[in-house]
Design a protein around this motif. Structure first.
Motif, PDB file in Angstrom:
ATOM      1  N   LEU A   1       9.386  54.319 118.168  1.00  0.00           N
ATOM      2  CA  LEU A   1       8.137  55.062 118.321  1.00  0.00           C
ATOM      3  C   LEU A   1       7.020  54.436 117.490  1.00  0.00           C
ATOM      4  CD1 LEU A   1       6.545  57.462 119.383  1.00  0.00           C
ATOM      5  CD2 LEU A   1       7.412  58.808 117.457  1.00  0.00           C
ATOM      6  N   ILE A   2       7.322  54.087 116.248  1.00  0.00           N
ATOM      7  CA  ILE A   2       6.317  53.460 115.389  1.00  0.00           C
ATOM      8  C   ILE A   2       5.962  52.078 115.937  1.00  0.00           C
ATOM      9  CG2 ILE A   2       5.846  52.611 113.053  1.00  0.00           C
ATOM     10  CD1 ILE A   2       7.624  54.794 111.994  1.00  0.00           C
ATOM     11  N   THR A   3       6.944  51.370 116.496  1.00  0.00           N
ATOM     12  CA  THR A   3       6.667  50.072 117.111  1.00  0.00           C
ATOM     13  C   THR A   3       5.677  50.211 118.260  1.00  0.00           C
ATOM     14  OG1 THR A   3       8.913  49.340 116.556  1.00  0.00           O
ATOM     15  CG2 THR A   3       7.718  48.063 118.201  1.00  0.00           C
ATOM     16  N   VAL A   4       5.885  51.225 119.099  1.00  0.00           N
ATOM     17  CA  VAL A   4       4.967  51.469 120.219  1.00  0.00           C
ATOM     18  C   VAL A   4       3.588  51.870 119.698  1.00  0.00           C
ATOM     19  CG1 VAL A   4       4.516  52.975 122.196  1.00  0.00           C
ATOM     20  CG2 VAL A   4       6.812  52.072 121.824  1.00  0.00           C
ATOM     21  N   MET A   5       3.548  52.682 118.641  1.00  0.00           N
ATOM     22  CA  MET A   5       2.272  53.114 118.066  1.00  0.00           C
ATOM     23  C   MET A   5       1.457  51.931 117.556  1.00  0.00           C
ATOM     24  SD  MET A   5       3.451  56.508 115.947  1.00  0.00           S
ATOM     25  CE  MET A   5       1.981  56.434 114.938  1.00  0.00           C
ATOM     26  N   THR A   6       2.088  51.059 116.773  1.00  0.00           N
ATOM     27  CA  THR A   6       1.354  49.928 116.207  1.00  0.00           C
ATOM     28  C   THR A   6       0.936  48.931 117.285  1.00  0.00           C
ATOM     29  OG1 THR A   6       3.467  48.812 115.743  1.00  0.00           O
ATOM     30  CG2 THR A   6       2.495  50.117 113.968  1.00  0.00           C
TER      31      THR A   6
ATOM     32  N   ASN B   1      10.868  46.006 113.022  1.00  0.00           N
ATOM     33  CA  ASN B   1      10.080  45.689 111.847  1.00  0.00           C
ATOM     34  C   ASN B   1       9.242  44.432 112.057  1.00  0.00           C
ATOM     35  OD1 ASN B   1      10.513  47.634 109.649  1.00  0.00           O
ATOM     36  ND2 ASN B   1      12.653  47.055 109.847  1.00  0.00           N
ATOM     37  N   VAL B   2       9.826  43.441 112.734  1.00  0.00           N
ATOM     38  CA  VAL B   2       9.084  42.210 113.008  1.00  0.00           C
ATOM     39  C   VAL B   2       7.876  42.510 113.894  1.00  0.00           C
ATOM     40  CG1 VAL B   2       9.190  39.984 114.183  1.00  0.00           C
ATOM     41  CG2 VAL B   2      11.074  40.703 112.712  1.00  0.00           C
ATOM     42  N   VAL B   3       8.092  43.322 114.938  1.00  0.00           N
ATOM     43  CA  VAL B   3       6.988  43.669 115.842  1.00  0.00           C
ATOM     44  C   VAL B   3       5.928  44.483 115.107  1.00  0.00           C
ATOM     45  CG1 VAL B   3       6.358  44.923 117.941  1.00  0.00           C
ATOM     46  CG2 VAL B   3       8.484  43.597 117.864  1.00  0.00           C
ATOM     47  N   ILE B   4       6.355  45.397 114.255  1.00  0.00           N
ATOM     48  CA  ILE B   4       5.403  46.224 113.500  1.00  0.00           C
ATOM     49  C   ILE B   4       4.532  45.357 112.601  1.00  0.00           C
ATOM     50  CG2 ILE B   4       5.230  47.946 111.661  1.00  0.00           C
ATOM     51  CD1 ILE B   4       7.680  49.305 112.927  1.00  0.00           C
TER      52      ILE B   4
ATOM     53  N   VAL C   1      -1.566  52.335 110.610  1.00  0.00           N
ATOM     54  CA  VAL C   1      -1.272  51.206 109.726  1.00  0.00           C
ATOM     55  C   VAL C   1      -0.475  51.666 108.514  1.00  0.00           C
ATOM     56  CG1 VAL C   1      -2.309  49.527 108.161  1.00  0.00           C
ATOM     57  CG2 VAL C   1      -3.224  49.806 110.466  1.00  0.00           C
ATOM     58  N   VAL C   2      -0.904  52.752 107.873  1.00  0.00           N
ATOM     59  CA  VAL C   2      -0.194  53.244 106.688  1.00  0.00           C
ATOM     60  C   VAL C   2       1.216  53.686 107.054  1.00  0.00           C
ATOM     61  CG1 VAL C   2      -0.179  54.996 104.882  1.00  0.00           C
ATOM     62  CG2 VAL C   2      -2.330  53.909 105.537  1.00  0.00           C
ATOM     63  N   THR C   3       1.352  54.368 108.200  1.00  0.00           N
ATOM     64  CA  THR C   3       2.682  54.787 108.653  1.00  0.00           C
ATOM     65  C   THR C   3       3.585  53.583 108.884  1.00  0.00           C
ATOM     66  OG1 THR C   3       1.715  56.732 109.731  1.00  0.00           O
ATOM     67  CG2 THR C   3       3.933  56.090 110.405  1.00  0.00           C
ATOM     68  N   ALA C   4       3.052  52.527 109.486  1.00  0.00           N
ATOM     69  CA  ALA C   4       3.837  51.324 109.758  1.00  0.00           C
ATOM     70  C   ALA C   4       4.248  50.622 108.472  1.00  0.00           C
ATOM     71  CB  ALA C   4       3.034  50.371 110.635  1.00  0.00           C
ATOM     72  N   VAL C   5       3.334  50.541 107.523  1.00  0.00           N
ATOM     73  CA  VAL C   5       3.654  49.872 106.248  1.00  0.00           C
ATOM     74  C   VAL C   5       4.748  50.620 105.509  1.00  0.00           C
ATOM     75  CG1 VAL C   5       2.747  49.280 103.974  1.00  0.00           C
ATOM     76  CG2 VAL C   5       1.388  48.790 106.010  1.00  0.00           C
ATOM     77  N   VAL C   6       4.628  51.942 105.431  1.00  0.00           N
ATOM     78  CA  VAL C   6       5.644  52.745 104.747  1.00  0.00           C
ATOM     79  C   VAL C   6       6.986  52.621 105.459  1.00  0.00           C
ATOM     80  CG1 VAL C   6       6.327  55.101 104.137  1.00  0.00           C
ATOM     81  CG2 VAL C   6       3.964  54.349 103.789  1.00  0.00           C
ATOM     82  N   TYR C   7       6.952  52.609 106.786  1.00  0.00           N
ATOM     83  CA  TYR C   7       8.199  52.479 107.545  1.00  0.00           C
ATOM     84  C   TYR C   7       8.891  51.157 107.246  1.00  0.00           C
ATOM     85  CZ  TYR C   7      11.272  51.505 111.454  1.00  0.00           C
ATOM     86  OH  TYR C   7      12.359  51.144 112.211  1.00  0.00           O
ATOM     87  N   CYS C   8       8.144  50.055 107.267  1.00  0.00           N
ATOM     88  CA  CYS C   8       8.738  48.739 106.998  1.00  0.00           C
ATOM     89  C   CYS C   8       9.339  48.674 105.600  1.00  0.00           C
ATOM     90  CB  CYS C   8       7.688  47.643 107.176  1.00  0.00           C
ATOM     91  SG  CYS C   8       7.177  47.374 108.883  1.00  0.00           S
ATOM     92  N   LEU C   9       8.607  49.164 104.624  1.00  0.00           N
ATOM     93  CA  LEU C   9       9.086  49.105 103.245  1.00  0.00           C
ATOM     94  C   LEU C   9      10.317  49.981 103.025  1.00  0.00           C
ATOM     95  CD1 LEU C   9       5.697  49.210 101.278  1.00  0.00           C
ATOM     96  CD2 LEU C   9       7.139  47.224 101.755  1.00  0.00           C
ATOM     97  N   SER C  10      10.447  51.049 103.820  1.00  0.00           N
ATOM     98  CA  SER C  10      11.562  51.975 103.618  1.00  0.00           C
ATOM     99  C   SER C  10      12.810  51.599 104.420  1.00  0.00           C
ATOM    100  CB  SER C  10      11.133  53.399 103.985  1.00  0.00           C
ATOM    101  OG  SER C  10      10.753  53.469 105.338  1.00  0.00           O
ATOM    102  N   THR C  11      12.664  50.874 105.512  1.00  0.00           N
ATOM    103  CA  THR C  11      13.820  50.558 106.348  1.00  0.00           C
ATOM    104  C   THR C  11      14.376  49.153 106.146  1.00  0.00           C
ATOM    105  OG1 THR C  11      12.342  49.915 108.158  1.00  0.00           O
ATOM    106  CG2 THR C  11      13.161  52.188 108.157  1.00  0.00           C
ATOM    107  N   LEU C  12      13.575  48.241 105.652  1.00  0.00           N
ATOM    108  CA  LEU C  12      14.080  46.889 105.433  1.00  0.00           C
ATOM    109  C   LEU C  12      15.275  46.856 104.476  1.00  0.00           C
ATOM    110  CD1 LEU C  12      10.892  44.622 105.403  1.00  0.00           C
ATOM    111  CD2 LEU C  12      12.805  44.569 107.012  1.00  0.00           C
TER     112      LEU C  12
END
Length: 226
Positions: free
Chosen positions: A3-8, A90-93, A127-138
């Motif tokens: 979902l976040i990937t589609v959003m970004t 994460n790469v796409v985001i 953008v903020v949602t995507a950044v937080v997601y990447c930092l939390s799931t990597l």
């Protein structure tokens, strides 16, 4: 994560190709994309149910029920699914968030030259949602890949590292409320209207009312006249 990937990706395309997106994405197409996103997330839970639906235990490391992934097929499939469902999104985001920030920076510079402003709250939220997601799931992705190379169950990697990455992953869920509160003005107004509705009765007496936009106590003409 899809979902976040589609959003970004959608936000980037809207900023980069606004005229084309108006033609590409109608209400019907938006529903189709959302449906495809939901369907894409189904393989993992379906495989969990088909292969070993009883492989569930209570994990005292993080105090939650977890799926064990003990079936033979998971030995090969788990690293592959980790790449597909964690790494690639994460790469796409990252690949769409960076150019989105560049577009916003260029628009802000252009607007500043002519003393104008640009509506950037929606893009900022994504953008903020995507950044937080990447930092939390990597970190979680790194753990899922690394656990196959650490065979000793008593190794600190399976205990302390797992606790840390799960804690970081939970931050992604808890952060959404604060992100929306900080970046979306209408959401703040909605929250405040709900808070006002449950305030003590003393703040709802005749002559006193609460501003739902600023939170200030206002005196009406009746009270001022008395």
């Amino acid at each position: 994560m899809f979902l976040i990937t589609v959003m970004t990706t959608g936000k980037f395309l809207l900023l980069k190709y606004p005229n084309r997106c108006i033609k590409w994405w109608r209400k019907k197409e938006a529903h189709q994309i959302c449906s495809a996103t939901l369907i894409a997330a189904l393989p993992i839970p379906v495989l969990m149910f088909l292969w070993d639906q009883d492989d569930v235990s209570f994990d005292y490391r993080v105090y939650i029920c977890i799926y064990g992934f003990k079936a033979d097929g998971w030995t090969t499939l788990l690293p592959i699914t980790s790449v597909i469902f964690l790494f690639l999104p994460n790469v796409v985001i990252v690949a769409t968030t960076i150019p989105t920030l560049k577009c916003l920076a260029s628009a802000w510079i252009s607007a500043k030259r002519i003393h104008a402003t640009i509506p950037r709250r929606g893009a900022l939220t994504v953008v903020v949602t995507a950044v937080v997601y990447c930092l939390s799931t990597l970190p979680l992705f790194v753990y899922f890949i690394g656990q196959r190379f650490v065979n000793d169950p008593n190794n600190p990697f399976h205990h302390h590292v797992f606790r840390v990455v799960m804690f970081i992953a939970m931050m992604n869920i808890t952060s959404n409320f604060y992100i929306y509160t900080l970046t979306i003005k209408s959401f703040r107004r909605f929250l405040w209207s709900k808070i006002v509705s449950v305030l003590p009765a003393s703040l709802h007496t005749p002559g006193i009312r609460m501003s739902t936009s600023t939170g200030k106590i206002l005196l009406t003409k009746e009270l001022l006249g008395s």
